[in-house]
Structures are given as C-alpha cells and as structure tokens.
Design an enzyme around this catalytic site. Structure first.
Site, mmCIF file in Angstrom:
data_model
loop_
_atom_site.group_PDB
_atom_site.id
_atom_site.type_symbol
_atom_site.label_atom_id
_atom_site.label_comp_id
_atom_site.label_asym_id
_atom_site.label_seq_id
_atom_site.Cartn_x
_atom_site.Cartn_y
_atom_site.Cartn_z
ATOM 1 N N ARG A 51 11.618 -6.306 4.395
ATOM 2 C CA ARG A 51 11.458 -4.836 4.298
ATOM 3 C C ARG A 51 12.465 -4.129 5.191
ATOM 4 O O ARG A 51 12.719 -4.532 6.322
ATOM 5 C CB ARG A 51 10.047 -4.430 4.719
ATOM 6 C CG ARG A 51 9.901 -2.912 4.837
ATOM 7 C CD ARG A 51 8.484 -2.440 4.897
ATOM 8 N NE ARG A 51 7.707 -3.085 5.934
ATOM 9 C CZ ARG A 51 6.403 -2.919 6.073
ATOM 10 N NH1 ARG A 51 5.752 -2.137 5.224
ATOM 11 N NH2 ARG A 51 5.747 -3.530 7.025
ATOM 12 N N LYS A 86 0.840 -1.207 0.000
ATOM 13 C CA LYS A 86 0.000 0.000 0.000
ATOM 14 C C LYS A 86 0.876 1.259 0.000
ATOM 15 O O LYS A 86 0.655 2.186 -0.773
ATOM 16 C CB LYS A 86 -0.938 0.009 1.222
ATOM 17 C CG LYS A 86 -1.854 -1.212 1.293
ATOM 18 C CD LYS A 86 -2.795 -1.170 2.484
ATOM 19 C CE LYS A 86 -2.119 -1.193 3.833
ATOM 20 N NZ LYS A 86 -1.386 -2.458 4.142
ATOM 21 N N ARG A 131 -0.416 -9.443 13.170
ATOM 22 C CA ARG A 131 -0.999 -8.414 12.285
ATOM 23 C C ARG A 131 -1.848 -9.067 11.203
ATOM 24 O O ARG A 131 -2.908 -8.561 10.854
ATOM 25 C CB ARG A 131 0.121 -7.575 11.654
ATOM 26 C CG ARG A 131 0.760 -6.630 12.663
ATOM 27 C CD ARG A 131 2.079 -6.084 12.165
ATOM 28 N NE ARG A 131 1.953 -5.261 10.990
ATOM 29 C CZ ARG A 131 2.964 -4.997 10.149
ATOM 30 N NH1 ARG A 131 4.167 -5.503 10.379
ATOM 31 N NH2 ARG A 131 2.774 -4.232 9.111
ATOM 32 N N ARG A 190 -9.732 0.454 9.155
ATOM 33 C CA ARG A 190 -9.303 -0.928 9.364
ATOM 34 C C ARG A 190 -10.391 -1.738 10.048
ATOM 35 O O ARG A 190 -10.249 -2.936 10.204
ATOM 36 C CB ARG A 190 -8.089 -0.925 10.304
ATOM 37 C CG ARG A 190 -6.747 -1.086 9.622
ATOM 38 C CD ARG A 190 -5.700 -1.061 10.727
ATOM 39 N NE ARG A 190 -4.467 -1.660 10.341
ATOM 40 C CZ ARG A 190 -3.479 -1.036 9.722
ATOM 41 N NH1 ARG A 190 -3.620 0.217 9.373
ATOM 42 N NH2 ARG A 190 -2.361 -1.663 9.433
ATOM 43 N N ARG A 192 11.508 -2.629 10.824
ATOM 44 C CA ARG A 192 10.488 -2.131 11.746
ATOM 45 C C ARG A 192 10.280 -3.157 12.851
ATOM 46 O O ARG A 192 10.287 -4.349 12.589
ATOM 47 C CB ARG A 192 9.160 -1.936 10.989
ATOM 48 C CG ARG A 192 8.920 -0.509 10.568
ATOM 49 C CD ARG A 192 7.752 -0.342 9.622
ATOM 50 N NE ARG A 192 6.499 -0.973 10.004
ATOM 51 C CZ ARG A 192 5.369 -0.850 9.296
ATOM 52 N NH1 ARG A 192 5.355 -0.117 8.200
ATOM 53 N NH2 ARG A 192 4.265 -1.458 9.674
HETATM 54 P P1 AP5 Z 1 4.860 -1.697 1.718
HETATM 55 O O1 AP5 Z 1 4.538 -0.805 0.566
HETATM 56 O O2 AP5 Z 1 5.694 -1.124 2.821
HETATM 57 O O3 AP5 Z 1 3.520 -2.377 2.288
HETATM 58 P P2 AP5 Z 1 2.320 -1.772 3.119
HETATM 59 O O4 AP5 Z 1 1.072 -2.408 2.608
HETATM 60 O O5 AP5 Z 1 2.361 -0.273 3.139
HETATM 61 O O6 AP5 Z 1 2.689 -2.391 4.545
HETATM 62 P P3 AP5 Z 1 2.564 -1.865 6.028
HETATM 63 O O7 AP5 Z 1 3.209 -2.939 6.873
HETATM 64 O O8 AP5 Z 1 3.120 -0.477 6.194
HETATM 65 O O9 AP5 Z 1 1.049 -1.871 6.280
HETATM 66 P P4 AP5 Z 1 0.331 -2.086 7.562
HETATM 67 O O10 AP5 Z 1 -1.052 -1.834 7.130
HETATM 68 O O11 AP5 Z 1 0.517 -3.337 8.294
HETATM 69 O O12 AP5 Z 1 1.049 -1.074 8.574
HETATM 70 P P5 AP5 Z 1 0.737 0.416 9.025
HETATM 71 O O13 AP5 Z 1 1.990 1.156 8.983
HETATM 72 O O14 AP5 Z 1 -0.461 0.955 8.313
HETATM 73 O O15 AP5 Z 1 5.572 -3.013 1.113
HETATM 74 C C1 AP5 Z 1 6.050 -4.056 1.960
HETATM 75 C C2 AP5 Z 1 7.393 -4.592 1.410
HETATM 76 O O16 AP5 Z 1 7.160 -5.251 0.154
HETATM 77 C C3 AP5 Z 1 8.435 -3.491 1.113
HETATM 78 O O17 AP5 Z 1 9.707 -3.969 1.447
HETATM 79 C C4 AP5 Z 1 8.306 -3.224 -0.403
HETATM 80 O O18 AP5 Z 1 9.531 -2.812 -0.963
HETATM 81 C C5 AP5 Z 1 7.883 -4.606 -0.926
HETATM 82 N N1 AP5 Z 1 6.936 -4.533 -2.054
HETATM 83 C C6 AP5 Z 1 5.907 -3.642 -2.207
HETATM 84 N N2 AP5 Z 1 5.215 -3.910 -3.345
HETATM 85 C C7 AP5 Z 1 5.807 -4.992 -3.891
HETATM 86 C C8 AP5 Z 1 5.552 -5.760 -5.081
HETATM 87 N N3 AP5 Z 1 4.519 -5.471 -5.891
HETATM 88 N N4 AP5 Z 1 6.362 -6.818 -5.344
HETATM 89 C C9 AP5 Z 1 7.396 -7.137 -4.497
HETATM 90 N N5 AP5 Z 1 7.694 -6.432 -3.370
HETATM 91 C C10 AP5 Z 1 6.908 -5.387 -3.076
HETATM 92 O O19 AP5 Z 1 0.274 0.165 10.534
HETATM 93 C C11 AP5 Z 1 1.164 -0.228 11.550
HETATM 94 C C12 AP5 Z 1 0.411 -0.387 12.868
HETATM 95 O O20 AP5 Z 1 -0.202 0.863 13.267
HETATM 96 C C13 AP5 Z 1 -0.754 -1.385 12.854
HETATM 97 O O21 AP5 Z 1 -0.334 -2.713 13.050
HETATM 98 C C14 AP5 Z 1 -1.598 -0.853 14.031
HETATM 99 O O22 AP5 Z 1 -1.068 -1.228 15.268
HETATM 100 C C15 AP5 Z 1 -1.473 0.646 13.886
HETATM 101 N N6 AP5 Z 1 -2.532 1.243 13.029
HETATM 102 C C16 AP5 Z 1 -2.353 1.864 11.821
HETATM 103 N N7 AP5 Z 1 -3.543 2.256 11.311
HETATM 104 C C17 AP5 Z 1 -4.490 1.872 12.206
HETATM 105 C C18 AP5 Z 1 -5.914 1.969 12.216
HETATM 106 N N8 AP5 Z 1 -6.590 2.524 11.198
HETATM 107 N N9 AP5 Z 1 -6.560 1.437 13.277
HETATM 108 C C19 AP5 Z 1 -5.914 0.866 14.312
HETATM 109 N N10 AP5 Z 1 -4.567 0.738 14.358
HETATM 110 C C20 AP5 Z 1 -3.859 1.229 13.310
#
Ligand code: AP5
Length: 225
Positions: free
Chosen positions: A132, A18, A175, A93, A164
């Site tokens: 990552r 994402k 997660r 979410r 991370r």
């Molecule tokens: P990347 O683009 O970093 O993936 P992402 O989907 O953004 O992953 P996140 O882990 O950041 O999402 P998340 O939803 O778990 O975490 P968030 O920060 O929102 O890509 C991942 C890897 O793959 C990278 O190394 C990239 O290079 C590679 N890649 C990408 N595309 C690729 C492709 N097509 N092919 C191959 N490789 C590829 O949330 C973190 C925490 O915050 C949550 O766990 C929770 O505790 C809290 N939180 C956040 N939002 C909320 C909410 N709305 N409600 C409650 N808690 C929340």
C-alpha cells in the site's frame, strides 16, 4: 428515523479494503464518512494534544484508548451532516466502543442499519498492506493491485506516495494480533443482533463493491416495507 437512512459500519482486519470500499460507497450514497484512523492521523499531522496522545499507540500497532476514540466519534456523530446517515470505518474496534455506540444510537432514537464485514486472510493482508502507498491527502494505491499511472506519484494531485509508518512488517503483525484478540469479537456481537453482512474481500474491489451495493439495495427495500 427515516426508513431510507443508512447507518453503516465497515468491519474487517487492517488492510482488508475498508477504506477502498468506503470511497466507492460515498459515491453511491450521501453518507457522513467517519474514519477513526484518518481522524487520528490528521490530529497527528496537526500536532494536536489528541494527535500526540494517539501517536505512541498507533506506531506500535496498538489501539488508542477507548475513552479517547469514543469521545471523538460521538462528537462527530452529533454533527449536522451525520444526521441523515453515516459510514463508520475503523470504529467500533472493541466491545466497549460498540456498547458506547449502541447507547448513543438508543439515545438519539436511531439504529445501525448493517455491519459490513470485509473478510480477508492474514496472508493476503500482509501482501496488501506491504504494497500500500498513500498520498498526502490520504488517497490509497497498491504497487501491484492498484498502481498509480506514474510510479510513486498520486494520479489526482501528483504528490509523492509514501508507505504508512504502521504498514511496516512488525507493526502489521501487531495490528493483526490486536484485530484477532479484540475486534473479531464484534463479529459475534453484531451477528447476534442480526446486523452482520459478510463480504469476500479476496475478490476484486469492484466485485466487493457490487456485492455490498446489492446488499444495501435489498436492505433499503426491506426497510421501506
Ligand atoms: P485499504 O482500503 O487501505 O484497507 P483498510 O481496510 O482501509 O486498511 P487500514 O490499514 O486503513 O485499516 P486499519 O483498520 O488497520 O487502519 P486505520 O487507519 O483504521 O486497502 C489496503 C490495500 O489493499 C491498499 O493498497 C488497496 O489498494 C488494496 N486493496 C483494497 N481492496 C483490495 C482488493 N479487493 N483486492 C486487492 N487489493 C485491494 O487505523 C490505524 C490505527 O489507528 C490503528 O492501528 C489504531 O492504532 C488507531 N485506531 C483507529 N481506529 C481506532 C479505534 N476505533 N480504536 C482504537 N484505535 C483506533
């Protein structure tokens, strides 16, 4: 609401890509980028009350409580730069978060343009997340799929790349469980409203991006008619 206004949600499991797609979409469209994970990590780094509250949930792979996250997102949506379009990443979410967003949109006389679901299998997620690496400024790499030019160093600012805390294997499993338990319900929720667009996240970042861009171009044309 202007027919050209894009109010987008990126939906998908942790590590689906994402953030990677958001970075590209922001180059295509001038959208306010609202990424709750980034906002919470920043609050944590600054040691604010919000950051301290969020930390315990984030480090065990749990969700930060709805009322906390809803509050920060609605406040951010009210900012000037979000008036002409936004890209939400990581929010909503849960169904209560989606309901709160819908109520706010109705209040503002705006609507969600599309929900972009990036689909990736759990097996692939584990590979992506374990490889990552991120820079201090939040730039993302992957040791195999998107390596930096110099191992362990950010291409842009040269800072050390780190893993991370919540990308450690047991937290990733937690997660993923939370995603299937709570967030996956939003697929039906938005599909029923005709807003869901699906993308095969197993393809390369460029292919996924091309597909999303083509879909958005079509949606804009439809909105203009
Ligand atoms: P990347 O683009 O970093 O993936 P992402 O989907 O953004 O992953 P996140 O882990 O950041 O999402 P998340 O939803 O778990 O975490 P968030 O920060 O929102 O890509 C991942 C890897 O793959 C990278 O190394 C990239 O290079 C590679 N890649 C990408 N595309 C690729 C492709 N097509 N092919 C191959 N490789 C590829 O949330 C973190 C925490 O915050 C949550 O766990 C929770 O505790 C809290 N939180 C956040 N939002 C909320 C909410 N709305 N409600 C409650 N808690 C929340």
């Amino acid at each position: 609401m202007s027919p050209l206004e894009l109010n987008l949600i990126l939906l998908g499991p942790p590590g689906a890509g994402k953030g990677t797609q958001a970075e590209r979409l922001r180059e295509d469209f001038p959208l306010a980028y609202i990424a709750t994970g980034d906002m919470l990590r920043e609050a944590r780094a600054q040691g604010t009350e919000l950051g301290r509250k969020a930390q315990e949930y984030m480090e065990r792979g749990d969700f930060v409580p709805d009322e906390v996250v809803i509050g920060i997102v609605l406040e951010r949506l009210a900012a000037d730069d979000a008036r002409d379009g936004f890209l939400l990443d990581g929010f909503p979410r849960t169904v209560p978060q989606a309901d709160a967003l819908a109520a706010e949109m109705a209040e503002l006389g705006r609507r969600i343009t599309a929900v972009l679901l990036v689909e990736v299998s759990d097996e692939e997620i584990v590979k992506r997340v374990s490889g990552r690496r991120v820079s201090k400024a939040g730039r993302t790499y992957h040791v195999d799929y998107d390596p930096p030019k110099h191992p362990g160093r950010c291409d842009v600012d040269g800072t050390l790349l780190v893993q991370r805390e919540d990308d450690k294997p047991d937290v990733v499993q937690a997660r993923l469980r939370k995603y299937h338990e709570a967030t996956a319900q939003l697929i039906d929720y938005y599909d029923a409203q005709g807003l869901l667009r699906r993308f095969d996240g197993a393809r390369s970042p460029t292919e996924v991006h091309d597909h999303i861009r083509a879909t958005l171009a079509t949606l804009r044309l439809e909105n203009e008619l």
